[in-house]
Motif scaffolding. Structure first.
Motif, PDB file in Angstrom:
ATOM      1  N   SER A 176       0.813  -1.225   0.000  1.00  0.00           N
ATOM      2  CA  SER A 176       0.000   0.000   0.000  1.00  0.00           C
ATOM      3  C   SER A 176       0.843   1.270   0.000  1.00  0.00           C
ATOM      4  O   SER A 176       0.323   2.360  -0.184  1.00  0.00           O
ATOM      5  CB  SER A 176      -0.961   0.006   1.192  1.00  0.00           C
ATOM      6  OG  SER A 176      -0.259  -0.147   2.411  1.00  0.00           O
ATOM      7  N   ARG A 193      -5.972   3.147  -1.132  1.00  0.00           N
ATOM      8  CA  ARG A 193      -4.828   2.542  -0.446  1.00  0.00           C
ATOM      9  C   ARG A 193      -5.257   1.871   0.855  1.00  0.00           C
ATOM     10  O   ARG A 193      -4.760   0.800   1.206  1.00  0.00           O
ATOM     11  CB  ARG A 193      -3.765   3.607  -0.145  1.00  0.00           C
ATOM     12  CG  ARG A 193      -3.093   4.181  -1.378  1.00  0.00           C
ATOM     13  CD  ARG A 193      -2.154   3.187  -2.023  1.00  0.00           C
ATOM     14  NE  ARG A 193      -1.418   3.803  -3.106  1.00  0.00           N
ATOM     15  CZ  ARG A 193      -0.498   3.183  -3.838  1.00  0.00           C
ATOM     16  NH1 ARG A 193      -0.221   1.926  -3.606  1.00  0.00           N
ATOM     17  NH2 ARG A 193       0.128   3.810  -4.819  1.00  0.00           N
ATOM     18  N   GLN A 196      -6.788  -1.305   0.020  1.00  0.00           N
ATOM     19  CA  GLN A 196      -5.764  -2.261  -0.408  1.00  0.00           C
ATOM     20  C   GLN A 196      -5.043  -2.898   0.771  1.00  0.00           C
ATOM     21  O   GLN A 196      -4.595  -4.049   0.682  1.00  0.00           O
ATOM     22  CB  GLN A 196      -4.743  -1.557  -1.308  1.00  0.00           C
ATOM     23  CG  GLN A 196      -5.259  -1.261  -2.704  1.00  0.00           C
ATOM     24  CD  GLN A 196      -4.232  -0.512  -3.537  1.00  0.00           C
ATOM     25  OE1 GLN A 196      -3.341   0.169  -3.015  1.00  0.00           O
ATOM     26  NE2 GLN A 196      -4.337  -0.641  -4.853  1.00  0.00           N
ATOM     27  N   ARG A 197      -4.903  -2.172   1.855  1.00  0.00           N
ATOM     28  CA  ARG A 197      -4.269  -2.731   3.051  1.00  0.00           C
ATOM     29  C   ARG A 197      -4.920  -4.051   3.448  1.00  0.00           C
ATOM     30  O   ARG A 197      -4.257  -4.974   3.919  1.00  0.00           O
ATOM     31  CB  ARG A 197      -4.362  -1.747   4.223  1.00  0.00           C
ATOM     32  CG  ARG A 197      -3.343  -0.628   4.211  1.00  0.00           C
ATOM     33  CD  ARG A 197      -3.485   0.168   5.502  1.00  0.00           C
ATOM     34  NE  ARG A 197      -2.652   1.339   5.544  1.00  0.00           N
ATOM     35  CZ  ARG A 197      -1.371   1.354   5.932  1.00  0.00           C
ATOM     36  NH1 ARG A 197      -0.790   0.236   6.286  1.00  0.00           N
ATOM     37  NH2 ARG A 197      -0.691   2.488   5.963  1.00  0.00           N
ATOM     38  N   THR A 227       5.756  -0.157   3.397  1.00  0.00           N
ATOM     39  CA  THR A 227       4.632   0.252   4.239  1.00  0.00           C
ATOM     40  C   THR A 227       4.897  -0.074   5.696  1.00  0.00           C
ATOM     41  O   THR A 227       5.656  -0.998   6.012  1.00  0.00           O
ATOM     42  CB  THR A 227       3.328  -0.439   3.786  1.00  0.00           C
ATOM     43  OG1 THR A 227       2.266  -0.044   4.653  1.00  0.00           O
ATOM     44  CG2 THR A 227       3.451  -1.954   3.848  1.00  0.00           C
TER      45      THR A 227
END
Length: 304
Positions: A176, A193, A196-197, A227
């Motif tokens: 991410s 984002r 997406q995590r 990340t």
């Protein structure tokens, strides 16, 4: 940490010299501009051929343009990008897989460390794969290019395609990427984002499983991301069980590193931290975490 992540002037770019092309004039220029060697102390594993310079002054060294037939003298990268490469401890003659290789900085760094028996640079995305190819052609002489294979395979399938083939595997996994969306003014990108995590960890687990399958007996994997998300770092490693280190799995990231090591290897990283990046704070029973600072924008977590 927020200032570092959201201000481009705080992003500490390192200048990685290309041993196949750089000149003494470049070294002198770096010193005149206030750059110093990234690793100033002697460390247990630090290839003498790996030369990298950093500056504590915010800013960025000018990039070089791609010129057909002429090798670039240096590559600009965040200093932490070298940590996963060093963790691999690459030796001459080894078979190496860079599973998600674009844009190519870590592949370039590997080739500064040793002369592999074979290096496969894989990138599933076709656009990024072209970028990777140009990067390699800009830094690597033709004789060495003959030892490199470029491919656009799905990383999740590589373990089945090449079982127990590689001595070392770098999995710089899709993630991410905190810094990119924190700096962006696009609210939709930030929302995406965060979604997406929750989704990327499943892909990362599949990629890591494939990387382990591709290892020959006694080989090792370095898992890296960009990340701080626990779900994309230590949780991915733990999905492979508490004995992940028995598979030779090491994890690392430009913002948060997860390294599973024996005692001697851990000492090396603690030495590297003490001399080059902020000293780690113990935040969990098994973790050491360093968060970025304004003048030291690379960080890591050590997991035992």
């Amino acid at each position: 940490m927020k200032e570092v992540l959201t201000s481009p002037l705080c992003w500490q770019y390192a200048v990685l010299l290309n041993k196949f092309s750089f000149s003494s004039e470049l070294k002198n220029n770096l010193r005149l501009k206030g750059y110093r060697s990234l690793f100033q102390e002697t460390l247990p594993y630090l290839p003498g051929s790996l030369k990298c310079y950093i500056s504590r002054t915010p800013g960025r060294f000018p990039a070089q343009k791609h010129q057909i037939g002429k090798l670039k003298e240096y590559y600009l990268l965040n200093a932490a990008s070298l940590l996963p490469v060093l963790a691999l401890e690459i030796k001459d003659g080894e078979r190496i897989l860079d599973m998600c290789a674009a844009p190519g900085g870590k592949s370039i760094a590997m080739l500064q460390c040793a002369w592999p028996g074979h290096l496969r640079c894989n990138e599933y995305d076709s656009l990024r794969s072209r970028w990777l190819k140009q990067t390699l052609e800009s830094f690597i002489p033709e004789p060495l290019m003959n030892l490199i294979t470029l491919s656009e395979l799905d990383g999740r399938q590589m373990g089945d395609l090449y079982p127990e083939l590689y001595d070392k595997v770098l999995l710089d996994a899709p993630c991410s990427n905190d810094r990119s969306w924190l700096f962006s003014s696009d609210i939709q990108q930030a929302t995406l984002r965060l979604i997406q995590r929750k989704e990327l960890s499943a892909l990362q687990v599949q990629l890591l499983r494939s990387a382990i399958k591709a290892l020959c007996p006694g080989g090792s994997v370095v898992y890296s991301t960009c990340t701080l998300s626990k779900a994309e770092n230590s949780d991915v490693i733990s999905r492979h069980g508490r004995n992940a280190s028995a598979f030779g799995v090491k994890g690392s990231s430009q913002l948060a590193q997860t390294l599973l090591y024996g005692e001697e290897e851990r000492k090396f990283w603690l030495e590297a931290i003490r001399h080059n990046i902020p000293y780690p704070h113990k935040v969990m029973p098994e973790d050491f975490r360093c968060l970025p600072e304004v003048d030291r924008t690379f960080a890591m977590v050590l997991c035992d």
